[in-house]
Design a protein around this motif. Sequence first.
Motif, PDB file in Angstrom:
ATOM      1  N   SER A  84      86.581 -63.809  76.474  1.00  0.00           N
ATOM      2  CA  SER A  84      85.403 -64.251  77.217  1.00  0.00           C
ATOM      3  C   SER A  84      85.179 -63.372  78.450  1.00  0.00           C
ATOM      4  CB  SER A  84      85.568 -65.713  77.636  1.00  0.00           C
ATOM      5  OG  SER A  84      84.515 -66.125  78.476  1.00  0.00           O
ATOM      6  N   MET A  85      86.269 -63.060  79.158  1.00  0.00           N
ATOM      7  CA  MET A  85      86.165 -62.184  80.327  1.00  0.00           C
ATOM      8  C   MET A  85      85.632 -60.811  79.933  1.00  0.00           C
ATOM      9  SD  MET A  85      89.714 -63.006  82.380  1.00  0.00           S
ATOM     10  CE  MET A  85      89.488 -61.593  83.471  1.00  0.00           C
ATOM     11  N   HIS A  86      86.159 -60.276  78.843  1.00  0.00           N
ATOM     12  CA  HIS A  86      85.750 -58.950  78.402  1.00  0.00           C
ATOM     13  C   HIS A  86      84.273 -58.949  78.006  1.00  0.00           C
ATOM     14  CE1 HIS A  86      85.513 -55.341  75.861  1.00  0.00           C
ATOM     15  NE2 HIS A  86      86.567 -54.906  76.531  1.00  0.00           N
ATOM     16  N   ARG A  87      83.862 -59.975  77.278  1.00  0.00           N
ATOM     17  CA  ARG A  87      82.461 -60.075  76.849  1.00  0.00           C
ATOM     18  C   ARG A  87      81.530 -60.124  78.068  1.00  0.00           C
ATOM     19  NH1 ARG A  87      83.207 -64.241  74.383  1.00  0.00           N
ATOM     20  NH2 ARG A  87      83.717 -63.338  72.335  1.00  0.00           N
ATOM     21  N   ASP A  88      81.911 -60.931  79.048  1.00  0.00           N
ATOM     22  CA  ASP A  88      81.079 -61.053  80.253  1.00  0.00           C
ATOM     23  C   ASP A  88      81.103 -59.772  81.083  1.00  0.00           C
ATOM     24  OD1 ASP A  88      80.361 -63.602  79.563  1.00  0.00           O
ATOM     25  OD2 ASP A  88      81.763 -64.600  80.931  1.00  0.00           O
ATOM     26  N   ALA A  89      82.251 -59.091  81.109  1.00  0.00           N
ATOM     27  CA  ALA A  89      82.344 -57.850  81.882  1.00  0.00           C
ATOM     28  C   ALA A  89      81.412 -56.788  81.288  1.00  0.00           C
ATOM     29  CB  ALA A  89      83.786 -57.355  81.903  1.00  0.00           C
ATOM     30  N   VAL A  90      81.407 -56.670  79.972  1.00  0.00           N
ATOM     31  CA  VAL A  90      80.536 -55.690  79.317  1.00  0.00           C
ATOM     32  C   VAL A  90      79.071 -56.032  79.575  1.00  0.00           C
ATOM     33  CG1 VAL A  90      79.806 -54.757  77.085  1.00  0.00           C
ATOM     34  CG2 VAL A  90      82.237 -55.127  77.555  1.00  0.00           C
ATOM     35  N   ARG A  91      78.744 -57.314  79.503  1.00  0.00           N
ATOM     36  CA  ARG A  91      77.363 -57.721  79.767  1.00  0.00           C
ATOM     37  C   ARG A  91      76.979 -57.449  81.219  1.00  0.00           C
ATOM     38  NH1 ARG A  91      76.314 -63.711  78.363  1.00  0.00           N
ATOM     39  NH2 ARG A  91      76.643 -64.087  80.584  1.00  0.00           N
ATOM     40  N   ALA A  92      77.938 -57.656  82.123  1.00  0.00           N
ATOM     41  CA  ALA A  92      77.666 -57.375  83.541  1.00  0.00           C
ATOM     42  C   ALA A  92      77.387 -55.892  83.753  1.00  0.00           C
ATOM     43  CB  ALA A  92      78.856 -57.821  84.392  1.00  0.00           C
ATOM     44  N   VAL A  93      78.096 -55.030  83.014  1.00  0.00           N
ATOM     45  CA  VAL A  93      77.865 -53.585  83.118  1.00  0.00           C
ATOM     46  C   VAL A  93      76.478 -53.229  82.604  1.00  0.00           C
ATOM     47  CG1 VAL A  93      78.577 -51.321  82.256  1.00  0.00           C
ATOM     48  CG2 VAL A  93      80.310 -52.971  82.982  1.00  0.00           C
ATOM     49  N   PHE A 127      78.399 -46.848  75.368  1.00  0.00           N
ATOM     50  CA  PHE A 127      79.485 -47.596  76.003  1.00  0.00           C
ATOM     51  C   PHE A 127      79.533 -49.024  75.482  1.00  0.00           C
ATOM     52  CE2 PHE A 127      80.163 -50.938  79.161  1.00  0.00           C
ATOM     53  CZ  PHE A 127      81.529 -50.809  79.366  1.00  0.00           C
ATOM     54  N   THR A 128      78.377 -49.671  75.408  1.00  0.00           N
ATOM     55  CA  THR A 128      78.318 -51.057  74.949  1.00  0.00           C
ATOM     56  C   THR A 128      78.845 -51.182  73.522  1.00  0.00           C
ATOM     57  OG1 THR A 128      76.399 -51.456  76.369  1.00  0.00           O
ATOM     58  CG2 THR A 128      76.810 -53.039  74.597  1.00  0.00           C
ATOM     59  N   ARG A 129      78.462 -50.239  72.683  1.00  0.00           N
ATOM     60  CA  ARG A 129      78.927 -50.273  71.288  1.00  0.00           C
ATOM     61  C   ARG A 129      80.444 -50.144  71.217  1.00  0.00           C
ATOM     62  NH1 ARG A 129      80.556 -47.275  67.084  1.00  0.00           N
ATOM     63  NH2 ARG A 129      80.639 -45.330  68.299  1.00  0.00           N
ATOM     64  N   LEU A 130      81.001 -49.190  71.955  1.00  0.00           N
ATOM     65  CA  LEU A 130      82.448 -48.970  71.923  1.00  0.00           C
ATOM     66  C   LEU A 130      83.198 -50.150  72.548  1.00  0.00           C
ATOM     67  CD1 LEU A 130      82.647 -45.178  72.878  1.00  0.00           C
ATOM     68  CD2 LEU A 130      82.920 -46.215  70.613  1.00  0.00           C
ATOM     69  N   ALA A 131      82.648 -50.686  73.625  1.00  0.00           N
ATOM     70  CA  ALA A 131      83.313 -51.811  74.288  1.00  0.00           C
ATOM     71  C   ALA A 131      83.350 -53.036  73.371  1.00  0.00           C
ATOM     72  CB  ALA A 131      82.602 -52.148  75.592  1.00  0.00           C
ATOM     73  N   ASN A 132      82.244 -53.303  72.697  1.00  0.00           N
ATOM     74  CA  ASN A 132      82.213 -54.434  71.768  1.00  0.00           C
ATOM     75  C   ASN A 132      83.158 -54.214  70.589  1.00  0.00           C
ATOM     76  OD1 ASN A 132      80.333 -55.793  73.332  1.00  0.00           O
ATOM     77  ND2 ASN A 132      78.574 -55.008  72.190  1.00  0.00           N
ATOM     78  N   THR A 133      83.266 -52.961  70.145  1.00  0.00           N
ATOM     79  CA  THR A 133      84.205 -52.646  69.060  1.00  0.00           C
ATOM     80  C   THR A 133      85.645 -52.883  69.516  1.00  0.00           C
ATOM     81  OG1 THR A 133      82.715 -50.989  68.109  1.00  0.00           O
ATOM     82  CG2 THR A 133      85.045 -50.834  67.521  1.00  0.00           C
ATOM     83  N   SER A 134      85.969 -52.485  70.740  1.00  0.00           N
ATOM     84  CA  SER A 134      87.331 -52.679  71.250  1.00  0.00           C
ATOM     85  C   SER A 134      87.680 -54.159  71.325  1.00  0.00           C
ATOM     86  CB  SER A 134      87.481 -52.025  72.623  1.00  0.00           C
ATOM     87  OG  SER A 134      86.788 -52.734  73.626  1.00  0.00           O
ATOM     88  N   ARG A 135      86.702 -54.977  71.688  1.00  0.00           N
ATOM     89  CA  ARG A 135      86.961 -56.423  71.769  1.00  0.00           C
ATOM     90  C   ARG A 135      87.184 -57.010  70.382  1.00  0.00           C
ATOM     91  NH1 ARG A 135      82.847 -57.582  74.274  1.00  0.00           N
ATOM     92  NH2 ARG A 135      81.508 -58.436  72.641  1.00  0.00           N
ATOM     93  N   PHE A 141      81.609 -44.124  85.275  1.00  0.00           N
ATOM     94  CA  PHE A 141      81.467 -44.285  83.832  1.00  0.00           C
ATOM     95  C   PHE A 141      82.751 -43.873  83.115  1.00  0.00           C
ATOM     96  CE2 PHE A 141      79.780 -43.163  79.577  1.00  0.00           C
ATOM     97  CZ  PHE A 141      79.139 -44.365  79.289  1.00  0.00           C
ATOM     98  N   GLY A 142      83.415 -42.838  83.622  1.00  0.00           N
ATOM     99  CA  GLY A 142      84.697 -42.424  83.043  1.00  0.00           C
ATOM    100  C   GLY A 142      85.751 -43.511  83.156  1.00  0.00           C
ATOM    101  N   LEU A 143      85.748 -44.238  84.262  1.00  0.00           N
ATOM    102  CA  LEU A 143      86.682 -45.350  84.421  1.00  0.00           C
ATOM    103  C   LEU A 143      86.381 -46.474  83.431  1.00  0.00           C
ATOM    104  CD1 LEU A 143      86.949 -45.561  88.332  1.00  0.00           C
ATOM    105  CD2 LEU A 143      88.610 -44.591  86.726  1.00  0.00           C
ATOM    106  N   LEU A 144      85.100 -46.714  83.188  1.00  0.00           N
ATOM    107  CA  LEU A 144      84.727 -47.722  82.193  1.00  0.00           C
ATOM    108  C   LEU A 144      85.231 -47.332  80.811  1.00  0.00           C
ATOM    109  CD1 LEU A 144      81.030 -48.498  83.249  1.00  0.00           C
ATOM    110  CD2 LEU A 144      82.996 -50.031  83.472  1.00  0.00           C
ATOM    111  N   LEU A 145      85.054 -46.066  80.464  1.00  0.00           N
ATOM    112  CA  LEU A 145      85.521 -45.595  79.164  1.00  0.00           C
ATOM    113  C   LEU A 145      87.042 -45.714  79.038  1.00  0.00           C
ATOM    114  CD1 LEU A 145      83.405 -42.405  78.346  1.00  0.00           C
ATOM    115  CD2 LEU A 145      83.380 -44.615  77.177  1.00  0.00           C
ATOM    116  N   ASP A 146      87.742 -45.453  80.137  1.00  0.00           N
ATOM    117  CA  ASP A 146      89.197 -45.582  80.110  1.00  0.00           C
ATOM    118  C   ASP A 146      89.600 -47.023  79.801  1.00  0.00           C
ATOM    119  OD1 ASP A 146      91.998 -44.621  80.786  1.00  0.00           O
ATOM    120  OD2 ASP A 146      91.757 -46.194  82.295  1.00  0.00           O
ATOM    121  N   SER A 147      88.896 -47.985  80.373  1.00  0.00           N
ATOM    122  CA  SER A 147      89.204 -49.392  80.097  1.00  0.00           C
ATOM    123  C   SER A 147      88.916 -49.756  78.643  1.00  0.00           C
ATOM    124  CB  SER A 147      88.409 -50.305  81.045  1.00  0.00           C
ATOM    125  OG  SER A 147      88.905 -50.218  82.362  1.00  0.00           O
TER     126      SER A 147
END
Length: 344
Positions: A148-157, A245-253, A305-311
């Motif tokens: 839930s935290m990850h989903r909200d963090a990506v949406r916040a970005v 970024f959104t696509r990759l972040a959702n895939t990681s989750r 943005f690089g820090l976001l990708l690292d996460s």
Amino acid sequence: METRKVQLSGGTTFTVSLPKTWATEHGISSGSVLYLHPDDDGTLLVEAGTERSDDDRTVRLDVTGYRTAMVRQAVTSMYLVGIDKLVIVDRNGHDDARLEAALDLCAELSGLELMETSDRTLVFQNIVDPSSISIRKTVLRMKLVVLSMHRDAVRAVTDGDVALASRVVARDNEVDKLFCLVSRQFQRALDDLQTVDALDTTRSALFEYFHTARQFERIGDHATKMAGLVVEHDSDLTDVSLDEFTRLANTSRRIVERAADVVLSDVDVTTAFDILSDVAELEAAADDLDKQLYQHENATAAFAFGLLLDSVRRTASYGRNIAEMGIQQAIRREETEMVAPRDG
């Protein structure tokens, strides 16, 4: 290692002799009580001595001269190793900051209560019975919270929602509290076989839960990190394209969610093998996207943005760690026919 032959006594009872040296070292004689702990893997652990009393898990600690931060760390460490009662003594007296820190610790650590206070003494007591806690359910709760935290963090970005990002940061304490509870139960079980019996589980299962919880805790940290970047660099992030970024972040989750299902919900182990390939693909895509930042005109935006990708990478990597635990779990339990991973 010593070997013993099983003897049949009285026609109905199996008996095995104990090594003389071991028995002598532990004060075992005729009439002594031993505790036997059978495990699902075919082992039988023999424990000498009596059941632990409350005094065995009571520590008195003199913190005279300690800074408040040091006392916080000492109390947390004692909690994590399974101490039930901790008496903190300061010969110079506890100040208001120390008392406030003690109350904060009780809010941060499940089951910890401040039972007594005086000018020189603080008495902490853990009031939770280990047998009343389901480690599996605690880890499942961690899974729900971090996803839930990850989903909200990506949406916040993607939405530039600073208020939502701030709420994500605030939830990190909830994850830490759950992880501390799992760690306490795991550490205590390492020291006390009777705790394993009380939890109605096995040592290998406890390790699987602890390992998975550790990955969830780290994923929660990176969700917090992404949310923190929104709070600090909101205006800069509007200067970069966030679609990939959104696509990759959702895939990681989704990788984390599927991996957790293998360990916690007995999903087929072939899913774990698929995850290993999915993580490799995500890391390659993230590397390609990272390289595009080299030419970006706004250095501050490229850095954030690089820090976001690292996460995103690290979140997927922790998912891979969970998947690998699922594969090991399947091997140990021999419940699943092992299947070779797909190509790629």
